[in-house]
Design an enzyme around this catalytic site. Structure first.
Site, PDB file in Angstrom:
ATOM      1  N   ASP A 131       0.854  -1.186   0.000  1.00  0.00           N
ATOM      2  CA  ASP A 131       0.000   0.000   0.000  1.00  0.00           C
ATOM      3  C   ASP A 131       0.884   1.227   0.000  1.00  0.00           C
ATOM      4  OD1 ASP A 131      -3.250   0.275   0.860  1.00  0.00           O
ATOM      5  OD2 ASP A 131      -2.021   2.093   0.966  1.00  0.00           O
ATOM      6  N   THR A 143     -12.055   2.259  -6.678  1.00  0.00           N
ATOM      7  CA  THR A 143     -12.460   2.946  -7.911  1.00  0.00           C
ATOM      8  C   THR A 143     -13.630   3.866  -7.549  1.00  0.00           C
ATOM      9  OG1 THR A 143     -13.858   1.033  -8.423  1.00  0.00           O
ATOM     10  CG2 THR A 143     -11.726   1.149  -9.527  1.00  0.00           C
ATOM     11  N   LEU A 145     -17.634  -9.485  -1.879  1.00  0.00           N
ATOM     12  CA  LEU A 145     -17.762  -9.448  -0.413  1.00  0.00           C
ATOM     13  C   LEU A 145     -18.590  -8.271   0.061  1.00  0.00           C
ATOM     14  CD1 LEU A 145     -15.858  -7.182   1.228  1.00  0.00           C
ATOM     15  CD2 LEU A 145     -14.049  -8.703   0.507  1.00  0.00           C
ATOM     16  N   ARG A 146     -19.320  -8.518   1.138  1.00  0.00           N
ATOM     17  CA  ARG A 146     -20.083  -7.451   1.793  1.00  0.00           C
ATOM     18  C   ARG A 146     -19.313  -6.986   3.015  1.00  0.00           C
ATOM     19  NH1 ARG A 146     -24.625 -11.358   3.492  1.00  0.00           N
ATOM     20  NH2 ARG A 146     -22.738 -12.583   3.574  1.00  0.00           N
ATOM     21  N   ASN A 149     -24.458  -5.754  -8.480  1.00  0.00           N
ATOM     22  CA  ASN A 149     -24.732  -4.604  -7.608  1.00  0.00           C
ATOM     23  C   ASN A 149     -25.931  -3.791  -8.119  1.00  0.00           C
ATOM     24  OD1 ASN A 149     -22.860  -5.243  -5.730  1.00  0.00           O
ATOM     25  ND2 ASN A 149     -21.457  -3.554  -6.137  1.00  0.00           N
ATOM     26  N   PHE A 193     -32.983  -8.289   0.898  1.00  0.00           N
ATOM     27  CA  PHE A 193     -32.847  -6.994   0.216  1.00  0.00           C
ATOM     28  C   PHE A 193     -34.202  -6.374  -0.112  1.00  0.00           C
ATOM     29  CE2 PHE A 193     -28.529  -5.468  -0.705  1.00  0.00           C
ATOM     30  CZ  PHE A 193     -27.878  -6.373   0.106  1.00  0.00           C
ATOM     31  N   GLY A 199     -36.643   1.435   3.706  1.00  0.00           N
ATOM     32  CA  GLY A 199     -36.081   2.384   4.662  1.00  0.00           C
ATOM     33  C   GLY A 199     -35.404   3.537   3.949  1.00  0.00           C
ATOM     34  N   CYS A 223     -19.953   1.251  -2.518  1.00  0.00           N
ATOM     35  CA  CYS A 223     -20.119   0.378  -3.692  1.00  0.00           C
ATOM     36  C   CYS A 223     -21.387   0.648  -4.485  1.00  0.00           C
ATOM     37  CB  CYS A 223     -20.063  -1.070  -3.256  1.00  0.00           C
ATOM     38  SG  CYS A 223     -18.534  -1.465  -2.398  1.00  0.00           S
ATOM     39  N   LYS A 262     -21.985   4.278  -6.186  1.00  0.00           N
ATOM     40  CA  LYS A 262     -21.038   4.672  -7.243  1.00  0.00           C
ATOM     41  C   LYS A 262     -21.002   3.648  -8.367  1.00  0.00           C
ATOM     42  CE  LYS A 262     -17.095   2.125  -6.141  1.00  0.00           C
ATOM     43  NZ  LYS A 262     -16.439   1.151  -6.968  1.00  0.00           N
TER      44      LYS A 262
HETATM   45  C1  UGA Z   1     -22.343  -4.569  -1.698  1.00  0.00           C
HETATM   46  C2  UGA Z   1     -22.752  -5.935  -2.253  1.00  0.00           C
HETATM   47  O1  UGA Z   1     -23.772  -6.510  -1.438  1.00  0.00           O
HETATM   48  C3  UGA Z   1     -21.552  -6.883  -2.290  1.00  0.00           C
HETATM   49  O2  UGA Z   1     -21.922  -8.108  -2.871  1.00  0.00           O
HETATM   50  C4  UGA Z   1     -20.450  -6.216  -3.109  1.00  0.00           C
HETATM   51  O3  UGA Z   1     -19.284  -7.009  -3.148  1.00  0.00           O
HETATM   52  C5  UGA Z   1     -20.091  -4.878  -2.486  1.00  0.00           C
HETATM   53  O4  UGA Z   1     -21.257  -4.040  -2.463  1.00  0.00           O
HETATM   54  C6  UGA Z   1     -19.017  -4.246  -3.319  1.00  0.00           C
HETATM   55  O5  UGA Z   1     -19.308  -3.872  -4.464  1.00  0.00           O
HETATM   56  O6  UGA Z   1     -17.865  -4.209  -2.900  1.00  0.00           O
HETATM   57  P1  UGA Z   1     -21.942  -3.622   0.784  1.00  0.00           P
HETATM   58  O7  UGA Z   1     -21.825  -2.291   0.139  1.00  0.00           O
HETATM   59  O8  UGA Z   1     -20.936  -4.045   1.799  1.00  0.00           O
HETATM   60  O9  UGA Z   1     -21.935  -4.788  -0.334  1.00  0.00           O
HETATM   61  O10 UGA Z   1     -23.353  -3.656   1.521  1.00  0.00           O
HETATM   62  P2  UGA Z   1     -24.801  -4.276   1.284  1.00  0.00           P
HETATM   63  O11 UGA Z   1     -25.038  -5.291   2.315  1.00  0.00           O
HETATM   64  O12 UGA Z   1     -25.021  -4.652  -0.145  1.00  0.00           O
HETATM   65  O13 UGA Z   1     -25.704  -3.013   1.628  1.00  0.00           O
HETATM   66  C7  UGA Z   1     -25.676  -1.859   0.802  1.00  0.00           C
HETATM   67  C8  UGA Z   1     -26.658  -0.816   1.275  1.00  0.00           C
HETATM   68  O14 UGA Z   1     -27.987  -1.247   1.030  1.00  0.00           O
HETATM   69  C9  UGA Z   1     -26.592  -0.492   2.770  1.00  0.00           C
HETATM   70  O15 UGA Z   1     -26.639   0.908   2.932  1.00  0.00           O
HETATM   71  C10 UGA Z   1     -27.826  -1.163   3.338  1.00  0.00           C
HETATM   72  O16 UGA Z   1     -28.306  -0.500   4.471  1.00  0.00           O
HETATM   73  C11 UGA Z   1     -28.790  -1.024   2.172  1.00  0.00           C
HETATM   74  N1  UGA Z   1     -29.894  -2.012   2.191  1.00  0.00           N
HETATM   75  C12 UGA Z   1     -29.618  -3.342   2.086  1.00  0.00           C
HETATM   76  C13 UGA Z   1     -31.210  -1.576   2.279  1.00  0.00           C
HETATM   77  O17 UGA Z   1     -31.478  -0.366   2.359  1.00  0.00           O
HETATM   78  N2  UGA Z   1     -32.217  -2.507   2.270  1.00  0.00           N
HETATM   79  C14 UGA Z   1     -31.971  -3.823   2.172  1.00  0.00           C
HETATM   80  O18 UGA Z   1     -32.938  -4.616   2.164  1.00  0.00           O
HETATM   81  C15 UGA Z   1     -30.642  -4.265   2.078  1.00  0.00           C
END
Ligand code: UGA
Length: 435
Positions: free
Chosen positions: A31, A86, A151-152, A209, A250, A254, A261, A264
Site C-alpha cells: 500500500d 475505484t 464481499l459485503r 450490484n 434486500f 427504509g 459500492c 457509485k
Molecule cells: C455490496 C454488495 O452486497 C456486495 O456483494 C459487493 O461485493 C459490495 O457491495 C461491493 O461492491 O464491494 P456492501 O456495500 O458491503 O456490499 O453492503 P450491502 O449489504 O449490499 O448493503 C448496501 C446498502 O444497502 C446499505 O446501505 C444497506 O443499508 C442497504 N440495504 C440493504 C437496504 O437499504 N435494504 C436492504 O434490504 C438491504
C-alpha cells in the site's frame, strides 16, 4: 506453493491478503500509505470489520503475511491481486480509475516472467483489456485476468473464504489454471466456478450490484405507494418475499442504500453504458438512484411533520451513522446525510454509532456526537433510528422514554419492534407504514 502480492490494503485488499494467507500462501500486501502498512504489519486493522483483526493477527504471526510500501518486494510473487478503490469521479458519474492505473503501472516493472496480474477492483467494462494491453507493452511475459469480488462489509472474511461463486475472466487456459490453483481449497468445498471472458467478468460485478440496488429501490418505491395509499410496506415485503422467485432478502424498506459500492457502481455503470452507446438499456438505473435519494428526503419530511416543521433548536438523537450495521464505513451513508441535512436546517443533532462516530466526525465535525446511546438520547425532542445495529434493537423503550423529552421515534430502517415501542407509550413512525 504460489506466492501472492495484494496491491491496495483497504476493506477488500486487507481481507483478501489475510484470507489468502490463511489458506497457506505467502502473501505480501502493498500500500502507498505508510500508516496503514505500519498498522497492518502489527496485526491491527485500520477500520472495523468483524473477525478480520483476529485473522490478520494470526496470519501476521504465522510469518506468511507481510505488508510493505515497497513495490520491489513483489518480484518473487506468482500472482498479483489488484484491490485498489475505484471511487466516483468528483465531476461526473464515471469511476475514477487513477488508482487502478497506478497500481498496474507500479506492478508491471516488478512482475516476474509468467506471473499473473489479477484485477479484483470493480471497474467499467473494457478496463481489463486496456490494462492487459498496457501490461504487455512493458512486460510481455506477464498476463492479466479479472476476478471480481462480491464481499459485503460486515461479512468480509466469511464472503472471501466462502463466496457463493467464483468468477474469473481470462483470455487463456493457463490463466484459468493458475486461478484454479489459488482457489483449490474453495473449489473442493463445492463453490461454483464460472469462467468468462474479460468484459463479461467485469459486467457480472456491476450487474449484481445494480440488481441489488434495484431490489432495494423497488421496495422503497412500494413504501412511497404504501404511504400514499395507507398501506404497510413491511407486510407487503413479507408477503411478496415468500415467492421464491422474488425472495425476501434486500427487501428491507427504509432510507436506502449507501456505502462505497452500490451508489457509485450504478452511476459508473450508467456512464460506461453511455460511452458504449447503450444508454437506454440502463436508463432505469437513473430512477433507481433517484428513488434511493428520495428516501432520505421522505425521512426528513417525517421529522418536519412530527416537529411542526420547525427544526430550529430541536434536539434530535440520531442512532447510527454508518451506511449499514457492523461497519464503521460512512461513505455515502444515508444516515449521515440525513443527520447533516437536519443539522443544516437548524436542529441540534446528536449522533451515536457503536463504531462509526470517529469517521462521521471527521467528515462532519460540526455535528454533535455522543459516546453512548444513553448520552445521545438524553433530553431528545425526537429520536431517529438510521442504522440497524443490534444495540438499537435491544434498547428498552420503557427505559429510553425516561431519558428523552419527546417520546417520538422514527424508524428509518423498519427494524425496531413497533409494538414494543407503541406499548411503552411512544409515537412510532416509519417509512412506508402509515398506521
Ligand atoms: C455490496 C454488495 O452486497 C456486495 O456483494 C459487493 O461485493 C459490495 O457491495 C461491493 O461492491 O464491494 P456492501 O456495500 O458491503 O456490499 O453492503 P450491502 O449489504 O449490499 O448493503 C448496501 C446498502 O444497502 C446499505 O446501505 C444497506 O443499508 C442497504 N440495504 C440493504 C437496504 O437499504 N435494504 C436492504 O434490504 C438491504
Amino acid at each position: 506453493m504460489l506466492k501472492f502480492s495484494v496491491i491496495g490494503t483497504g476493506y477488500l485488499g486487507a481481507t483478501h491478503a489475510a484470507a489468502m494467507s490463511s489458506l497457506g500462501f505467502e502473501v505480501i500486501g502493498v500500500d502507498i500509505e505508510p500508516a496503514k502498512v505500519a498498522a497492518l504489519s502489527k496485526g491491527k486493522v485500520p477500520f472495523y470489520e468483524p473477525g478480520l483483526e483476529e485473522l490478520l493477527e494470526q496470519e501476521v504471526n504465522s510469518g506468511r503475511l507481510k505488508f510493505t510500501t515497497d513495490f520491489s518486494a513483489i518480484k518473487d510473487c506468482d500472482v498479483h491481486f489488484i484491490c485498489v478503490g475505484t471511487p466516483q469521479q468528483k465531476d461526473s458519474l464515471a469511476a475514477d480509475l487513477t488508482y487502478v492505473d497506478a497500481a498496474l503501472d507500479a506492478v508491471a516493472p516488478h512482475a516476474k516472467a509468467g506471473s499473473l496480474v489479477v484485477g479484483k477492483s470493480t471497474v467499467p467494462v473494457g478496463t481489463a483489456q486496456r490494462l492487459l494491453n498496457r501490461l504487455k507493452a512493458t512486460n510481455p511475459s506477464a498476463d492479466l485476468a479479472w476476478n471480481p469480488e462480491f464481499l459485503r462489509e460486515g461479512f468480509a472474511v466469511e464472503d472471501t473464504l466462502r463466496p457463493n461463486r467464483l468468477v474469473v475472466g481470462v483470455t487463456n487456459d493457463a490463466a484459468e489454471n493458475i486461478l484454479k490453483e489459488v482457489y483449490a481449497q474453495l473449489l473442493e468445498s463445492g463453490i461454483p466456478w464460472i469462467r468468462a471472458d474479460l468484459p463479461t467478468s467485469e459486467l457480472v460485478k456491476v450487474a449484481a450490484n445494480s440488481f441489488l440496488a434495484t431490489k432495494i429501490s423497488f421496495i422503497n418505491a412500494m413504501a412511497e405507494v404504501c404511504e400514499a395509499a395507507a398501506g404497510d410496506v413491511t407486510v407487503l415485503a413479507k408477503a411478496i418475499g415468500y415467492d421464491p422467485r422474488i425472495g425476501s432478502r434486500f427487501l428491507q424498506a427504509g432510507i436506502g442504500f449507501g456505502g462505497g459500492c452500490l451508489p457509485k457502481d450504478i452511476r459508473a455503470f450508467m456512464a460506461r453504458a453511455d460511452e458504449l452507446g447503450a444508454r437506454q438499456a440502463l436508463e432505469f438505473l437513473r430512477e433507481i438512484d433517484a428513488i434511493n435519494l428520495r428516501a432520505r428526503q421522505r425521512m426528513i419530511e417525517l421529522v418536519r411533520a412530527d416537529l411542526s416543521e420547525d427544526l430550529k433548536g430541536k434536539r434530535i438523537a440520531v442512532l447510527g451513522a454508518a451506511f449499514k450495521p457492523d461497519s464503521d464505513d460512512v461513505r455515502d451513508s444515508p444516515a449521515l446525510d440525513i443527520a447533516a441535512q437536519i443539522h443544516a436546517a437548524g436542529a441540534n443533532v446528536i449522533i451515536y454509532d457503536p463504531k462509526a462516530n470517529a469517521n462521521a466526525q471527521a467528515r462532519f465535525p460540526r455535528l454533535g456526537f455522543a459516546a453512548t446511546a444513553a448520552e445521545c438520547l438524553k433530553d431528545a425532542d425526537l429520536v431517529l433510528h438510521l442504522t440497524e445495529w443490534q444495540e438499537f434493537k435491544d434498547l428498552d423503550p420503557i427505559a429510553v422514554k425516561k431519558m428523552v423529552k419527546g417520546a417520538i421515534i422514527i424508524d428509518g430502517r423498519n427494524h425496531l419492534d413497533r409494538e414494543k415501542w407503541l406499548a411503552a407509550g411512544w409515537k412510532f413512525r416509519a417509512l412506508g407504514r402509515t398506521h
